[in-house]
Design an enzyme around this catalytic site. Structure first.
Site, PDB file in Angstrom:
ATOM      1  N   ASP A  64       3.352  24.325  -0.349  1.00  0.00           N
ATOM      2  CA  ASP A  64       4.763  24.179  -0.724  1.00  0.00           C
ATOM      3  C   ASP A  64       5.293  22.763  -0.491  1.00  0.00           C
ATOM      4  OD1 ASP A  64       4.593  24.396   2.023  1.00  0.00           O
ATOM      5  OD2 ASP A  64       6.361  25.668   2.257  1.00  0.00           O
TER       6      ASP A  64
ATOM      7  N   HIS B  39      -7.188  -5.589  -1.095  1.00  0.00           N
ATOM      8  CA  HIS B  39      -6.034  -4.751  -0.759  1.00  0.00           C
ATOM      9  C   HIS B  39      -5.134  -5.412   0.282  1.00  0.00           C
ATOM     10  CE1 HIS B  39      -3.908  -0.923  -0.587  1.00  0.00           C
ATOM     11  NE2 HIS B  39      -3.962  -0.967   0.734  1.00  0.00           N
TER      12      HIS B  39
ATOM     13  N   SER C 235       0.834  -1.203   0.000  1.00  0.00           N
ATOM     14  CA  SER C 235       0.000   0.000   0.000  1.00  0.00           C
ATOM     15  C   SER C 235       0.873   1.260   0.000  1.00  0.00           C
ATOM     16  CB  SER C 235      -0.947  -0.047   1.204  1.00  0.00           C
ATOM     17  OG  SER C 235      -1.924   0.954   1.123  1.00  0.00           O
TER      18      SER C 235
END
Length: 549
Positions: A471, A524, A232
Site C-alpha cells: 500500500d 555518479h 541522486s
C-alpha cells in the site's frame, strides 16, 4: 513499549495550535482538489499534504572558513498524510537544516539575509544526512555567491530525528537478532517489526518534500520560491516536488537523480535493477581491464572464504561470505576513485606467508566493514527498495535479489560467485585462474545482508515486512510533470551505475521543458568531483543563459 510513549520522550510534542485539522481549516471540496492529483497513467492518486508554518527554533550560528552556518530545527508531523481531523495530538518529529551564507556577504554592514534568494539542497541516499561544510569549496562555494543555501538533514538522518538501532529500541522495544519469518515470528517480535516498519515507511520522498514545504513556509513564507538542487535520491525528491508542489520552486537542478520508470504500474523496482545489472557488469569489465592482476587477487580471496571451515568475522562483528565479498562493489564501481579504492583494498588482503599461516588481514576486514554505511545509517538499507515503489499496489519483494537471479539465469551465472569458483578450475592452472572473474554487485540491498551484517540483523524482520508492503502511496504524477512550467536542468551521467541513463532519459522526456546535459565525463559522484562546474552549467541551462541549440 508502544510507539506513542517511546517516541514522545525522543522529540518535542506539538502544541495544540499546530494540530492538523484539514477538514476544519479547508472546505472539504477545496481540500480534495488541493490534496489529490490523479494521473490517468497511474492506478493511484498522488496525495498532496497541506504545507503550513511549523514550530521553529534557531540554534547556534558559527563560522567555518568562507561560510557562516546557522542551525534551524523544525517540528513537523510524523505522518503528513494522516487524517488529523480528530482531537488526538499529532505525533511529531524534528527536522534539521543548516543555513549556509558566504562570510563575505555577512561581513557587509548592509547585508540583508532575507533579500538573498534561497536554495535547498537535497542529499542522495535514501538515509543520509547532508554534508558538513568544513570550508568553502565545490558547488557550495559557487552557490553561496548568490544564494543562502539550506542543507536539509532529511527525516531519519543526521540531526533530524534520527533512525538508528538504538533509537528504534527506545521507541519500540528490543530488536531481536533472531529470524523473523512470518511463520516463526513470536507475537511480540511481529508487533515490534510491524510498528518499526510502519515508522520507517514514513521516511520516503513524499514525506521529505512535505517537510521541505513546511520549512519553506516557515523560513521564507508561502509566497517565496526557492531553487532546488538534488543529487541522486535528492533528484527523486525533486521529481516528487515538481509533481505536487511546483508553486514553491523557482528552478530545479538534477544531478544523477532522475527517478526511473515513473509510469510503470507492474514492477518498477525489478525493472530498474535489471537495467542496472547490465551497467554494473560493464563496470566490472572496466575494473578488470584497469587492474588485470586483481582477477587473480579477488579469486584468491574468494577461494579462501569458500574453503574456510569457520565463519570469517570482521572487526565490526559481521560475517564475510562470498556474497559479502561481491558486495564490495556497492559504491566502488560507480564513483570517482572507486576502482582505485577497491584495488588498494585487495592489495592488503593477506597476513602471514604460505598456505598454513596465510589469513585475511585486519586491514582488509576493516575495509570490508567500512565499505557500507549500514551501521550508522540503517535507513539506507531498510528503505532502499521502497524509493522505487510508486503506488499501484506493487511491493518491492526483494527486487534486486529477484533481478540478480533472473540475470544470472539468462547470462550463464555471470554474477554467481560459486560458478566463478567452478570456472577457475584446478588451482594449479594459471590459465584458468587468470580467465575466471568474480563480478561485484552494485548499489543493491539483498536479503543476505540482514543475516550477515551485524547492525542489520536486528532489522531483518522489519526489512521483510517492508519488502511485502503493497500500500505504498504514489510518489510522482507524470501528467503533472508533462505540464511542468518550472525551469529544469539535469546532469545525466551516461555510464552511471546507480541511476540507469536510458531510464533517466525516459523520465526527462516526461518533464516538460527539462534540459538535459548528458555526459560521460563524470560518474555518479560528479557533484563531488567538480561541483562548481556542474552547478554553474545547470544553472545556466535552467535560466537559458546557455540557450537551446
Amino acid at each position: 513499549r508502544m510507539f506513542a510513549s517511546r517516541l514522545a520522550s525522543l522529540v518535542p510534542r506539538v502544541s495544540s495550535a499546530f494540530r492538523v485539522h484539514r477538514r476544519r481549516s479547508v472546505h472539504p471540496a477545496r481540500a480534495t482538489r488541493a490534496r489529490t492529483r490523479v494521473t490517468t497513467a497511474m492506478a493511484s492518486a498522488v496525495v498532496v499534504p497541506r504545507a503550513r508554518v511549523v514550530p521553529h527554533r534557531v540554534g547556534e550560528r558559527v563560522r567555518v572558513k568562507g561560510f557562516e552556518l546557522t542551525e534551524h530545527f523544525f517540528t513537523v508531523p510524523l505522518d503528513h498524510f494522516a487524517d488529523a481531523s480528530g482531537s488526538a495530538e499529532t505525533k511529531v518529529i524534528e527536522v534539521f537544516a543548516r543555513e549556509v551564507v558566504s562570510s563575505s556577504k555577512v561581513s557587509d554592514p548592509s547585508f540583508d539575509r532575507s533579500a538573498l534568494p534561497a536554495l535547498l539542497f537535497l542529499q542522495g541516499g535514501p538515509g543520509f544526512e547532508a554534508a558538513r561544510p568544513t570550508e568553502a569549496g565545490g558547488w557550495l562555494a559557487e552557490a553561496a555567491k548568490q544564494f543562502r543555501v539550506f542543507l536539509l538533514d532529511q527525516r531519519g538522518t543526521g540531526r533530524s530525528t534520527r533512525i538508528t538501532n538504538e533509537m528504534l529500541e527506545r521507541a519500540f522495544g528490543v530488536l531481536s537478532e533472531e529470524s523473523h519469518d512470518d511463520e516463526t515470528d513470536s507475537e511480540s517480535c511481529s508487533t515490534t517489526n510491524e510498528l518499526v516498519a510502519n515508522y520507517v515507511s514514513k521516511h520516503r520522498a513524499d514525506a521529505i518534500v512535505a517537510d521541505a514545504e513546511c520549512v519553506r513556509f516557515t523560513i521564507l513564507g508561502a509566497d517565496k520560491k526557492w531553487t532546488l538542487l538534488g543529487q541522486s535520491f535528492g533528484g527523486f525528491c525533486i521529481a516528487r516536488y515538481l509533481s505536487v508542489s511546483p508553486e514553491g520552486v523557482r528552478e530545479a537542478l538534477f544531478t544523477g537523480g532522475l527517478p526511473p520508470l515513473i509510469r510503470d504500474n507492474d514492477d518498477p523496482a525489478y525493472g530498474t535493477y535489471v537495467k542496472l545489472l547490465e551497467r554494473v557488469k560493464r563496470q566490472n569489465e572496466k575494473y578488470y581491464e584497469r587492474f588485470p592482476g586483481d582477477v587473480r587477487r579477488v579469486m584468491e580471496v574468494a577461494r579462501f572464504i569458500h574453503a574456510s571451515d569457520e565463519k570469517i568475522v570482521t572487526p565490526g562483528g559481521s560475517t564475510l561470505s562470498l556474497r559479502g565479498l561481491q558486495s564490495l562493489g556497492f559504491s566502488n564501481l560507480g564513483v570517482a576513485g572507486g576502482f582505485e579504492k577497491l584495488h588498494y583494498l585487495f592489495e592488503t588482503a593477506w597476513e602471514g606467508e604460505g598456505v598454513i599461516d596465510k589469513t585475511l588481514s585486519y586491514a582488509f576486514l576493516k575495509g570490508v566493514d567500512d565499505a557500507h554505511a549500514f551501521d550508522t545509517n540503517p535507513l539506507y538499507a531498510v528503505a532502499h527498495e521502497s524509493i522505487y515503489c510508486n503506488g499501484a499496489g506493487v511491493k518491492s519483494a526483494w527486487a534486486a535479489e529477484r533481478a540478480l537471479v533472473a540475470y544470472n539465469a539468462a547470462n550463464d551465472g555471470v554474477f554467481d560467485p560459486e560458478k566463478a569458483l567452478t570456472r577457475s578450475g584446478d588451482e594449479s592452472s594459471d590459465e584458468k585462474k587468470d580467465s575466471a572473474k568474480m563480478y561485484f554487485t552494485g548499489e543493491m540491498v539483498f536479503p543476505f545482508m540482514f543475516d550477515e551484517f551485524k547492525r542489520l540483523r536486528p532489522l531483518k524482520g522489519v526489512a521483510h515486512k517492508l519488502s511485502e508492503k503493497t500500500d505504498w502511496p504514489a510518489l510522482y504524477c507524470a501528467d503533472t510533470l508533462n505540464e511542468n512550467a518550472v525551469p529544469v536542468a539535469c546532469a545525466s551521467y551516461v555510464e552511471d551505475a546507480f541511476v540507469d541513463w536510458d531510464l533517466a532519459a525516459a523520465t526527462a522526456r516526461e518533464i516538460r521543458g527539462a534540459r538535459v546535459w548528458s555526459t560521460s565525463e563524470y560518474m555518479h559522484s560528479g557533484i563531488r568531483e567538480d561541483g562548481g562546474t556542474i552547478f554553474t552549467k545547470l544553472l545556466e541551462l535552467a535560466r537559458d543563459e546557455d540557450p537551446l541549440r
